[in-house]
Motif scaffolding. Structure first.
Motif, mmCIF file in Angstrom:
data_model
loop_
_atom_site.group_PDB
_atom_site.id
_atom_site.type_symbol
_atom_site.label_atom_id
_atom_site.label_comp_id
_atom_site.label_asym_id
_atom_site.label_seq_id
_atom_site.Cartn_x
_atom_site.Cartn_y
_atom_site.Cartn_z
ATOM 1 N N GLN A 116 0.954 -1.472 -0.064
ATOM 2 C CA GLN A 116 0.006 0.075 -0.030
ATOM 3 C C GLN A 116 1.107 1.079 0.082
ATOM 4 O O GLN A 116 1.694 1.433 0.673
ATOM 5 N N GLY A 117 0.531 2.163 -0.784
ATOM 6 C CA GLY A 117 1.399 3.529 -1.129
ATOM 7 C C GLY A 117 2.506 3.322 -1.850
ATOM 8 O O GLY A 117 3.207 4.201 -2.194
ATOM 9 N N ARG A 118 2.734 2.247 -2.465
ATOM 10 C CA ARG A 118 3.742 1.927 -3.493
ATOM 11 C C ARG A 118 3.429 2.174 -4.917
ATOM 12 O O ARG A 118 2.010 2.498 -5.039
ATOM 13 N N PRO A 119 4.244 2.199 -5.703
ATOM 14 C CA PRO A 119 3.646 2.290 -7.241
ATOM 15 C C PRO A 119 2.926 1.335 -7.747
ATOM 16 O O PRO A 119 2.070 1.703 -8.557
ATOM 17 N N VAL A 120 3.196 0.174 -7.283
ATOM 18 C CA VAL A 120 2.129 -0.773 -7.632
ATOM 19 C C VAL A 120 1.512 -1.493 -6.206
ATOM 20 O O VAL A 120 2.533 -1.957 -5.463
ATOM 21 N N THR A 151 1.353 7.084 -9.351
ATOM 22 C CA THR A 151 2.597 7.767 -9.514
ATOM 23 C C THR A 151 2.923 8.285 -8.217
ATOM 24 O O THR A 151 2.403 8.080 -7.188
ATOM 25 N N PRO A 152 4.395 8.703 -8.137
ATOM 26 C CA PRO A 152 4.757 9.403 -6.763
ATOM 27 C C PRO A 152 3.859 10.262 -6.207
ATOM 28 O O PRO A 152 3.404 11.254 -7.048
ATOM 29 N N GLY A 153 3.691 10.137 -4.814
ATOM 30 C CA GLY A 153 2.860 10.934 -4.127
ATOM 31 C C GLY A 153 1.414 10.760 -4.341
ATOM 32 O O GLY A 153 0.409 11.316 -3.998
ATOM 33 N N GLN A 154 1.072 9.838 -5.306
ATOM 34 C CA GLN A 154 -0.177 9.157 -5.443
ATOM 35 C C GLN A 154 -1.098 10.468 -6.216
ATOM 36 O O GLN A 154 -2.239 10.401 -6.019
ATOM 37 N N ILE A 155 -0.475 11.211 -6.873
ATOM 38 C CA ILE A 155 -1.140 12.165 -7.715
ATOM 39 C C ILE A 155 -2.171 11.483 -8.781
ATOM 40 O O ILE A 155 -3.384 11.977 -8.936
ATOM 41 N N LEU A 156 -1.689 10.364 -9.495
ATOM 42 C CA LEU A 156 -2.515 9.770 -10.159
ATOM 43 C C LEU A 156 -2.650 8.252 -9.929
ATOM 44 O O LEU A 156 -1.485 7.712 -9.704
ATOM 45 N N GLN A 157 -3.838 7.641 -9.771
ATOM 46 C CA GLN A 157 -3.989 6.487 -9.410
ATOM 47 C C GLN A 157 -4.774 5.690 -10.393
ATOM 48 O O GLN A 157 -5.984 6.128 -10.820
ATOM 49 N N GLU A 206 -9.953 5.431 -11.886
ATOM 50 C CA GLU A 206 -8.704 6.454 -12.008
ATOM 51 C C GLU A 206 -9.079 7.487 -10.963
ATOM 52 O O GLU A 206 -10.352 7.909 -10.712
ATOM 53 N N SER A 207 -8.172 8.059 -10.668
ATOM 54 C CA SER A 207 -8.013 9.246 -9.629
ATOM 55 C C SER A 207 -6.962 9.969 -9.922
ATOM 56 O O SER A 207 -5.697 9.636 -10.042
ATOM 57 N N PHE A 208 -7.089 11.447 -10.170
ATOM 58 C CA PHE A 208 -6.164 12.312 -10.418
ATOM 59 C C PHE A 208 -6.575 13.532 -9.373
ATOM 60 O O PHE A 208 -7.348 14.191 -9.390
ATOM 61 N N ARG A 209 -5.458 13.723 -8.532
ATOM 62 C CA ARG A 209 -5.443 14.696 -7.309
ATOM 63 C C ARG A 209 -4.915 15.912 -8.109
ATOM 64 O O ARG A 209 -3.598 16.079 -8.003
ATOM 65 N N PRO A 267 -4.581 19.462 -3.223
ATOM 66 C CA PRO A 267 -3.886 18.876 -2.050
ATOM 67 C C PRO A 267 -5.251 17.753 -1.561
ATOM 68 O O PRO A 267 -4.610 16.610 -1.193
ATOM 69 N N GLN A 268 -6.360 18.209 -1.545
ATOM 70 C CA GLN A 268 -7.379 17.457 -1.036
ATOM 71 C C GLN A 268 -8.555 17.083 -1.956
ATOM 72 O O GLN A 268 -9.600 16.929 -1.566
ATOM 73 N N THR A 269 -8.240 17.490 -3.338
ATOM 74 C CA THR A 269 -9.467 17.151 -4.229
ATOM 75 C C THR A 269 -8.989 16.449 -5.171
ATOM 76 O O THR A 269 -7.843 16.688 -6.136
ATOM 77 N N ALA A 270 -9.754 15.422 -5.837
ATOM 78 C CA ALA A 270 -9.384 14.586 -6.992
ATOM 79 C C ALA A 270 -10.644 14.486 -7.995
ATOM 80 O O ALA A 270 -11.673 14.475 -7.742
#
Length: 452
Positions: free
Chosen positions: A145-149, A188-194, A225-228, A231-234
């Motif tokens: 959890q929290g890693r790239p995959v 992606t790093p920082g979980q900007i895109l999931q 998909e989620s794109f942040r 900071p608190q909105t995606a």
């Protein structure tokens, strides 16, 4: 009881059970894990939360009977109920406990899990034939959890036993539902895109032979998909394809509602985020469609419709939260094959002085069903092939905690389902009576629980 009467039972079950939470009898304190957990027992990198609840209750309408049943049909039955529910919740250490002490890890462990099991014994004093045990078992395993995959594996098993229609025979109401699945998440790093891809297998099984024509398998494939972008909105998106296959035993008969294999599609796009530190929201819109097996020459159950979901949440302090919203969705049904739902709701939870918990939930929904016919695609099974319901549900849960592991609680719940639809029910001698699907139901519970 003949198959037609059983068909009426399943018709009501589709509404009643589909709207019930997948918990052990939906006790107020098991619906929310935060309510159920006490201080816990730490065992290395794991924590356990055992507990048991003892409740006495009253149900004003055990079998969902209408307010004015026709002569020759079962009358309303109310009953005092005893319910005993032991439970055990378990997990790897939560973030708060991982942060305790020096040298605490800065990121979550490679493997995390949360799970629980509970059993609810029911004693119906007005009808001892309904004595039974409900079971709920769940496990959620997260890897990397929290890693790239990352991977999530889950399983949820439930056995519900409470009656869901008129008391017309000794038929068992026991129903087993099993859901198991896997999701793979790319970040992606920082979980900007999931981006996540998942598969879910579902099983719906009735233990009684007379009800097994409602058994089904479900296969669901989901892309999310989620794109942040704040900071608190995606920006969030989910598309799913669900395949539903009924596996009916030989000799199920034609004197029942038509239940057709189907493929359902839904796709939702929206925004989930925060306006301030206290106020957050979610807005989504999308498209849904259903494609059903054809029967006869005129019966066509395919649908396509707009889907929507909106919610506003307010949490001015840790001890208070309020949310209200609206959703439009489509669900499978044992009668009419599907129903669309337009539902508005509001719920709140408050904690006073760290000891008194008060929660309330209200919802008002409109249900619109597909055409209700027998498997020949033509013959009605009630006073119409069309059905629409209005349902109001209101509940209040209160608990006073004497210590961090001992509390007394009470629950009030009202359900009102209002419809003009009625089922044809044979009453002997070739006569048929109309059995209204409308009902009112009140449940009261008072209990004590120990939770650690």
């Amino acid at each position: 009881m003949n198959l037609r009467q059983i068909g009426f039972a399943l018709a009501i079950a589709a509404l009643v059970i589909a709207s019930t939470a997948r918990t052990a009898a939906a006790q107020g304190w098991l619906e929310d894990r935060d309510r159920a957990e006490g201080p816990g027992i730490r065992l290395g990198d794991f924590e356990l939360h055992p507990g048991i609840g003892l409740e006495v209750g009253w149900d004003s309408n055990v079998y969902y009977t209408s307010d004015d049943p026709a002569p020759g049909l079962p009358q309303r039955v109310d009953s005092a109920i005893l319910r005993v529910t032991p439970h055990l919740l378990f997990s790897t250490l939560g973030a708060e406990r991982r942060a305790e002490g020096e040298g605490a890890p800065s990121e979550p462990p490679v493997i995390q899990f949360r799970g629980g099991l509970s059993a609810s014994y029911y004693e119906f004093f007005a009808d001892e034939r309904r004595r039974n045990v409900a079971i709920d078992i769940g496990l959620n395993l997260s890897i990397l959890q929290g890693r790239p995959v990352s991977f999530t594996i889950y399983n949820q098993f439930g056995r519900s036993i409470r009656p869901f229609t008129e008391n017309t025979s000794n038929v068992s109401y026991a129903r087993i539902r099993e859901d198991a699945g896997l999701q793979v998440m790319f970040s992606t790093p920082g979980q900007i895109l999931q981006v996540g891809v998942g598969y879910d297998f579902g099983l719906d099984f009735f233990e009684d032979d007379q009800l097994q024509y409602g058994n089904s398998f479900n296969h669901a494939i989901t892309l999310s998909e989620s794109f942040r972008f704040l900071p608190q909105t995606a920006l969030v998106h989910t598309t799913s394809v669900i395949i539903r296959d009924y596996y009916q035993p030989p000799g199920a008969g034609s004197d029942r509602p038509a239940q057709l294999d189907s493929v359902r599609l839904s796709s939702m796009l929206g925004v989930n985020g925060a306006i301030t530190n206290e106020i957050s929201f979610m807005v989504q819109g999308g498209y849904g469609a259903g494609f059903f097996e054809s029967i006869g020459t005129t019966y066509d159950q395919d649908y396509d419709t707009f889907l929507a979901r909106a919610e506003l949440r307010w949490r001015p302090m840790e001890a208070f939260r309020l949310s209200f919203g609206y959703d439009r969705s489509v669900h499978p049904s044992f009668v009419g094959n599907y129903y669309s739902q337009d539902r508005g709701y509001i719920n709140t939870q408050m904690m006073f002085g760290g000891a008194f918990l008060l929660g309330a939930d209200l919802s008002l929904a409109y249900y619109d069903f597909g055409q209700i016919v027998a498997p020949d695609g033509v013959t009605p099974i009630g006073n119409s092939t069309e059905r629409s319901d209005v349902r109001f549900i209101g509940s209040i849960f209160a608990e006073y905690r004497f210590t961090e592991w001992l509390g007394v609680n009470g629950t009030f719940r009202y359900t009102g389902s209002f419809t003009d639809f009625a089922y044809d029910v044979p009453v002997g001698g070739g006569a048929v009576a109309l059995d209204p699907a409308q009902y009112n139901k009140i449940e009261l519970w008072l209990g004590v629980r120990v939770f650690y």
